[in-house]
Structures are given as C-alpha cells and as structure tokens.
Design a protein around this motif. Structure first.
Motif, short mmCIF file in Angstrom:
data_model
loop_
_atom_site.label_atom_id
_atom_site.label_comp_id
_atom_site.label_asym_id
_atom_site.label_seq_id
_atom_site.Cartn_x
_atom_site.Cartn_y
_atom_site.Cartn_z
N TYR A 4 0.86 -1.19 0.00
CA TYR A 4 0.00 0.00 0.00
C TYR A 4 0.89 1.24 0.00
CZ TYR A 4 -2.84 3.75 1.95
OH TYR A 4 -3.47 4.94 2.15
N VAL A 5 0.56 2.19 -0.85
CA VAL A 5 1.30 3.46 -0.92
C VAL A 5 0.29 4.58 -0.75
CG1 VAL A 5 2.93 4.84 -2.23
CG2 VAL A 5 2.85 2.37 -2.60
N GLY A 6 0.36 5.30 0.36
CA GLY A 6 -0.60 6.36 0.65
C GLY A 6 0.05 7.72 0.71
N ASN A 7 -0.79 8.72 0.93
CA ASN A 7 -0.39 10.12 1.01
C ASN A 7 0.30 10.59 -0.27
OD1 ASN A 7 -0.45 12.53 2.58
ND2 ASN A 7 1.74 12.32 2.95
N LEU A 8 -0.20 10.10 -1.39
CA LEU A 8 0.38 10.47 -2.68
C LEU A 8 -0.14 11.83 -3.13
CD1 LEU A 8 0.04 7.13 -4.69
CD2 LEU A 8 2.11 8.08 -3.64
N ALA A 9 0.74 12.61 -3.74
CA ALA A 9 0.31 13.85 -4.39
C ALA A 9 -0.62 13.45 -5.54
CB ALA A 9 1.52 14.61 -4.91
N TYR A 10 -1.61 14.29 -5.83
CA TYR A 10 -2.58 13.94 -6.86
C TYR A 10 -1.96 13.81 -8.25
CZ TYR A 10 -6.07 14.66 -3.28
OH TYR A 10 -6.80 14.57 -2.14
N GLY A 11 -0.78 14.38 -8.45
CA GLY A 11 -0.11 14.31 -9.74
C GLY A 11 0.76 13.08 -9.93
N VAL A 12 0.86 12.21 -8.91
CA VAL A 12 1.70 11.02 -9.02
C VAL A 12 1.03 10.01 -9.97
CG1 VAL A 12 2.60 9.02 -7.76
CG2 VAL A 12 2.77 11.30 -6.77
N THR A 13 1.83 9.50 -10.90
CA THR A 13 1.33 8.52 -11.87
C THR A 13 1.85 7.12 -11.55
OG1 THR A 13 3.22 8.77 -13.34
CG2 THR A 13 1.37 10.31 -13.67
N GLU A 14 1.30 6.14 -12.25
CA GLU A 14 1.79 4.77 -12.08
C GLU A 14 3.25 4.67 -12.50
OE1 GLU A 14 -1.04 2.22 -14.07
OE2 GLU A 14 -2.57 2.62 -12.55
N ASP A 15 3.64 5.43 -13.52
CA ASP A 15 5.04 5.43 -13.95
C ASP A 15 5.96 5.98 -12.85
OD1 ASP A 15 4.53 4.27 -16.41
OD2 ASP A 15 4.39 6.19 -17.46
N ASP A 16 5.48 7.01 -12.12
CA ASP A 16 6.27 7.56 -11.01
C ASP A 16 6.51 6.48 -9.94
OD1 ASP A 16 6.36 10.16 -12.14
OD2 ASP A 16 4.47 10.71 -11.16
N LEU A 17 5.47 5.74 -9.60
CA LEU A 17 5.61 4.68 -8.59
C LEU A 17 6.51 3.56 -9.11
CD1 LEU A 17 2.03 4.34 -7.06
CD2 LEU A 17 4.05 5.44 -6.08
N ARG A 18 6.34 3.20 -10.38
CA ARG A 18 7.16 2.15 -10.97
C ARG A 18 8.65 2.54 -10.90
NH1 ARG A 18 5.39 -1.95 -13.74
NH2 ARG A 18 3.39 -0.98 -14.17
N GLU A 19 8.93 3.81 -11.17
CA GLU A 19 10.32 4.28 -11.13
C GLU A 19 10.86 4.25 -9.70
OE1 GLU A 19 12.70 8.43 -11.93
OE2 GLU A 19 10.99 7.96 -13.23
N ALA A 20 10.07 4.72 -8.73
CA ALA A 20 10.52 4.76 -7.33
C ALA A 20 10.75 3.35 -6.78
CB ALA A 20 9.50 5.50 -6.47
N PHE A 21 9.81 2.45 -7.02
CA PHE A 21 9.92 1.09 -6.47
C PHE A 21 10.86 0.21 -7.28
CE2 PHE A 21 6.34 2.54 -4.11
CZ PHE A 21 6.30 1.78 -2.96
N GLY A 22 11.04 0.52 -8.55
CA GLY A 22 11.88 -0.28 -9.43
C GLY A 22 13.33 -0.31 -9.00
N THR A 23 13.77 0.69 -8.26
CA THR A 23 15.15 0.69 -7.77
C THR A 23 15.38 -0.40 -6.72
OG1 THR A 23 14.71 2.34 -6.07
CG2 THR A 23 15.42 3.16 -8.21
N TYR A 24 14.29 -0.95 -6.17
CA TYR A 24 14.41 -1.99 -5.14
C TYR A 24 14.24 -3.40 -5.70
CZ TYR A 24 14.44 1.76 -1.80
OH TYR A 24 14.79 2.89 -1.08
N GLY A 25 13.74 -3.53 -6.93
CA GLY A 25 13.59 -4.86 -7.49
C GLY A 25 12.47 -4.94 -8.51
#
Length: 96
Positions: A4-25
């Motif tokens: 679960y990822v909460g408190n996201l800015a309304y402008g955050v996209t799925e690509d933004d999350l993919r980029e942030a989490f992709g550095t971990y695996g």
C-alpha cells in the motif's frame, strides 16, 4: 507482496511509482486508485512485488520518502477481508 502506498500527491502517476519502487527490485503491477466519476487520483495506490525481500527493502526505504512534494506512507497491504466494513446497504432505511 502487495504494498500500500498512501499520502500520494494527486499528480503522481503509475510510472512515477514504478520508477521509485523499481530501484528496489522487480515489480509485477502498479495501480494508482482514481475516482470513478472524475478520474482524479484518490491519493493512494498499490505496488505488487513478487520478491518479499525486495518488497521489504522498498517499504523500509520508501516509507516517509518524498515524491512530488509529499512524503509517502508505505506498508504491506492488508487483505481485503481484514478491512472494516463500511456502512450502507440496500433500502436506505426506507419503510414500505
């Protein structure tokens, strides 16, 4: 593991999350939850990572980390059955 990822800015996209989490695996899926009428983000989403070790590292590394001006809340998602039931139901309290 479903994260679960909460408190996201309304402008955050799925690509933004993919980029942030992709550095971990490896990431299996990413979804930002949107309002079904307006299409605007509801400020939270989910990231699925198949490797639990990588998922745990992502949770530890990204919880409270800033993304587009807001600090994310990141933790393991609870199964749907563990969530409290919401009020409502059919009939709306009307009597016939």
């Amino acid at each position: 593991m479903n994260i679960y990822v909460g408190n996201l800015a309304y402008g955050v996209t799925e690509d933004d999350l993919r980029e942030a989490f992709g550095t971990y695996g490896e990431i299996s899926s990413v979804s930002v939850i949107t309002d079904k009428f307006t299409g605007q983000s509801k400020g939270f989403g989910f990231v699925e990572m198949p490797n639990n070790g990588e998922a745990d590292a992502a949770i530890k590394g990204l919880n409270e980390a800033p993304l587009k001006g807001r600090n994310m809340k990141v933790n393991q998602a609870r199964p749907r059955t563990d969530r409290p039931m919401r009020g409502g139901g059919s009939g709306g309290g009307r009597r016939f």
